[in-house]
Design a protein around this motif. Sequence first.
Motif, PDB file in Angstrom:
ATOM      1  N   ILE A 160     -39.942  -7.325  19.173  1.00  0.00           N
ATOM      2  CA  ILE A 160     -40.888  -6.438  18.501  1.00  0.00           C
ATOM      3  C   ILE A 160     -41.740  -7.231  17.524  1.00  0.00           C
ATOM      4  N   ASP A 161     -43.042  -7.010  17.592  1.00  0.00           N
ATOM      5  CA  ASP A 161     -43.963  -7.630  16.647  1.00  0.00           C
ATOM      6  C   ASP A 161     -44.900  -6.540  16.129  1.00  0.00           C
ATOM      7  N   PRO A 162     -45.965  -6.885  15.403  1.00  0.00           N
ATOM      8  CA  PRO A 162     -46.842  -5.831  14.871  1.00  0.00           C
ATOM      9  C   PRO A 162     -47.523  -4.959  15.927  1.00  0.00           C
ATOM     10  N   LEU A 163     -47.522  -5.390  17.200  1.00  0.00           N
ATOM     11  CA  LEU A 163     -48.128  -4.574  18.240  1.00  0.00           C
ATOM     12  C   LEU A 163     -47.311  -3.305  18.442  1.00  0.00           C
ATOM     13  N   PRO A 164     -47.884  -2.271  19.041  1.00  0.00           N
ATOM     14  CA  PRO A 164     -47.099  -1.075  19.356  1.00  0.00           C
ATOM     15  C   PRO A 164     -45.897  -1.440  20.213  1.00  0.00           C
ATOM     16  N   THR A 165     -44.772  -0.741  20.033  1.00  0.00           N
ATOM     17  CA  THR A 165     -43.548  -1.070  20.753  1.00  0.00           C
ATOM     18  C   THR A 165     -43.764  -1.127  22.258  1.00  0.00           C
ATOM     19  N   SER A 166     -44.550  -0.180  22.797  1.00  0.00           N
ATOM     20  CA  SER A 166     -44.754  -0.135  24.238  1.00  0.00           C
ATOM     21  C   SER A 166     -45.556  -1.314  24.760  1.00  0.00           C
ATOM     22  N   GLN A 167     -46.235  -2.049  23.891  1.00  0.00           N
ATOM     23  CA  GLN A 167     -47.080  -3.152  24.319  1.00  0.00           C
ATOM     24  C   GLN A 167     -46.274  -4.269  24.981  1.00  0.00           C
ATOM     25  N   PHE A 168     -45.003  -4.380  24.616  1.00  0.00           N
ATOM     26  CA  PHE A 168     -44.208  -5.468  25.178  1.00  0.00           C
ATOM     27  C   PHE A 168     -44.104  -5.357  26.698  1.00  0.00           C
ATOM     28  N   LEU A 169     -44.249  -4.152  27.250  1.00  0.00           N
ATOM     29  CA  LEU A 169     -44.186  -3.968  28.690  1.00  0.00           C
ATOM     30  C   LEU A 169     -45.245  -4.809  29.399  1.00  0.00           C
ATOM     31  N   ASN A 170     -46.416  -4.922  28.774  1.00  0.00           N
ATOM     32  CA  ASN A 170     -47.504  -5.685  29.367  1.00  0.00           C
ATOM     33  C   ASN A 170     -47.628  -7.086  28.777  1.00  0.00           C
ATOM     34  N   ASP A 171     -46.791  -7.422  27.826  1.00  0.00           N
ATOM     35  CA  ASP A 171     -46.907  -8.680  27.100  1.00  0.00           C
ATOM     36  C   ASP A 171     -45.663  -9.546  27.306  1.00  0.00           C
ATOM     37  N   THR A 172     -45.024  -9.392  28.464  1.00  0.00           N
ATOM     38  CA  THR A 172     -43.807 -10.124  28.782  1.00  0.00           C
ATOM     39  C   THR A 172     -44.066 -11.072  29.934  1.00  0.00           C
ATOM     40  N   ARG A 173     -43.537 -12.284  29.846  1.00  0.00           N
ATOM     41  CA  ARG A 173     -43.754 -13.283  30.897  1.00  0.00           C
ATOM     42  C   ARG A 173     -42.836 -13.025  32.086  1.00  0.00           C
ATOM     43  N   LEU A 174     -43.396 -13.055  33.280  1.00  0.00           N
ATOM     44  CA  LEU A 174     -42.598 -12.917  34.493  1.00  0.00           C
ATOM     45  C   LEU A 174     -41.590 -14.053  34.593  1.00  0.00           C
ATOM     46  N   PHE A 175     -41.971 -15.240  34.112  1.00  0.00           N
ATOM     47  CA  PHE A 175     -41.062 -16.399  34.122  1.00  0.00           C
ATOM     48  C   PHE A 175     -39.768 -16.070  33.376  1.00  0.00           C
ATOM     49  N   THR A 176     -39.891 -15.429  32.216  1.00  0.00           N
ATOM     50  CA  THR A 176     -38.711 -15.060  31.424  1.00  0.00           C
ATOM     51  C   THR A 176     -37.851 -14.048  32.177  1.00  0.00           C
ATOM     52  N   VAL A 177     -38.487 -13.036  32.739  1.00  0.00           N
ATOM     53  CA  VAL A 177     -37.755 -11.993  33.458  1.00  0.00           C
ATOM     54  C   VAL A 177     -37.031 -12.576  34.675  1.00  0.00           C
ATOM     55  N   MET A 178     -37.697 -13.467  35.420  1.00  0.00           N
ATOM     56  CA  MET A 178     -37.078 -14.070  36.603  1.00  0.00           C
ATOM     57  C   MET A 178     -35.871 -14.918  36.233  1.00  0.00           C
ATOM     58  N   ASN A 179     -35.981 -15.693  35.158  1.00  0.00           N
ATOM     59  CA  ASN A 179     -34.841 -16.506  34.727  1.00  0.00           C
ATOM     60  C   ASN A 179     -33.652 -15.637  34.333  1.00  0.00           C
ATOM     61  N   LEU A 180     -33.925 -14.548  33.637  1.00  0.00           N
ATOM     62  CA  LEU A 180     -32.856 -13.633  33.246  1.00  0.00           C
ATOM     63  C   LEU A 180     -32.210 -13.001  34.481  1.00  0.00           C
ATOM     64  N   ALA A 181     -33.045 -12.571  35.426  1.00  0.00           N
ATOM     65  CA  ALA A 181     -32.519 -11.946  36.643  1.00  0.00           C
ATOM     66  C   ALA A 181     -31.643 -12.925  37.422  1.00  0.00           C
ATOM     67  N   LYS A 182     -32.109 -14.163  37.573  1.00  0.00           N
ATOM     68  CA  LYS A 182     -31.342 -15.173  38.309  1.00  0.00           C
ATOM     69  C   LYS A 182     -29.998 -15.439  37.637  1.00  0.00           C
ATOM     70  N   THR A 183     -29.977 -15.454  36.309  1.00  0.00           N
ATOM     71  CA  THR A 183     -28.739 -15.710  35.577  1.00  0.00           C
ATOM     72  C   THR A 183     -27.732 -14.587  35.802  1.00  0.00           C
ATOM     73  N   ILE A 184     -28.188 -13.337  35.708  1.00  0.00           N
ATOM     74  CA  ILE A 184     -27.293 -12.196  35.922  1.00  0.00           C
ATOM     75  C   ILE A 184     -26.750 -12.204  37.350  1.00  0.00           C
ATOM     76  N   VAL A 185     -27.624 -12.480  38.321  1.00  0.00           N
ATOM     77  CA  VAL A 185     -27.195 -12.508  39.726  1.00  0.00           C
ATOM     78  C   VAL A 185     -26.206 -13.642  39.971  1.00  0.00           C
ATOM     79  N   LYS A 186     -26.407 -14.783  39.328  1.00  0.00           N
ATOM     80  CA  LYS A 186     -25.462 -15.893  39.468  1.00  0.00           C
ATOM     81  C   LYS A 186     -24.070 -15.476  39.028  1.00  0.00           C
ATOM     82  N   VAL A 187     -23.988 -14.769  37.912  1.00  0.00           N
ATOM     83  CA  VAL A 187     -22.684 -14.319  37.408  1.00  0.00           C
ATOM     84  C   VAL A 187     -22.014 -13.416  38.436  1.00  0.00           C
ATOM     85  N   ILE A 188     -22.749 -12.434  38.939  1.00  0.00           N
ATOM     86  CA  ILE A 188     -22.160 -11.441  39.835  1.00  0.00           C
ATOM     87  C   ILE A 188     -21.801 -12.053  41.187  1.00  0.00           C
TER      88      ILE A 188
END
Length: 203
Positions: A160-188
């Motif tokens: 969360i930063d000074p932008l509206p809370t919902s803004q993060f939906l459009n202000d997130t890097r796909l690279f970050t999301v993909m790395n997180l997804a790969k990590t969770i899938v590796k565990v499972i």
Amino acid sequence: MSYYYKKEQNNLEKYSYNLKSNGSTEEKDIEVLALKMKEIIQKSSREDKDIVFLCIGSDRYVGDSLGPLVGTMLKESQVPFCVYGTLEEPVHAFNLKLILKEINKQFKKPLIFSIDASIGEKNQVGYVMFKEGPLTPGKALEKMLPEVGDYHFVGVVNYIDPLPTSQFLNDTRLFTVMNLAKTIVKVITKIKVYDNISEEKES
């Protein structure tokens, strides 16, 4: 979708694991968490519980796509567990209650691992957190949704930063999301690997 993950100081849960996606100790941490999850699943199997992974989110926004990405990857990996929520058939705010009813109708005693994206503190971005107990999807966006999961994964995709809370939906890097997804899938998927090894030893 979108759980606001605050730092917990006095209310520590029984199981609490943090993984840094693409971190230097990631593989070791993944193995530790996979073994812990295997223990949980083995115990639940003795209690005749069905294992369900409930991956929450929507592919319409990068910041909300972690759950559907994980669900799709799990399906493609052919994990021996029931998976709800994929890019093709996402589980989101509009159908979550219906899906929960479907799960409880199909399984008498489901053990649910819920998975969702999260926003948290700036230094938490890129971390996967696994904890005992349910999460409340939509908390960050002040949506009233039911708590879900006996255990849960959250991937911190933004902060969360000074932008509206919902803004993060459009202000997130796909690279970050993909790395997180790969990590969770590796565990499972590690759980599946361990099960295969134990079956080979028994035979």
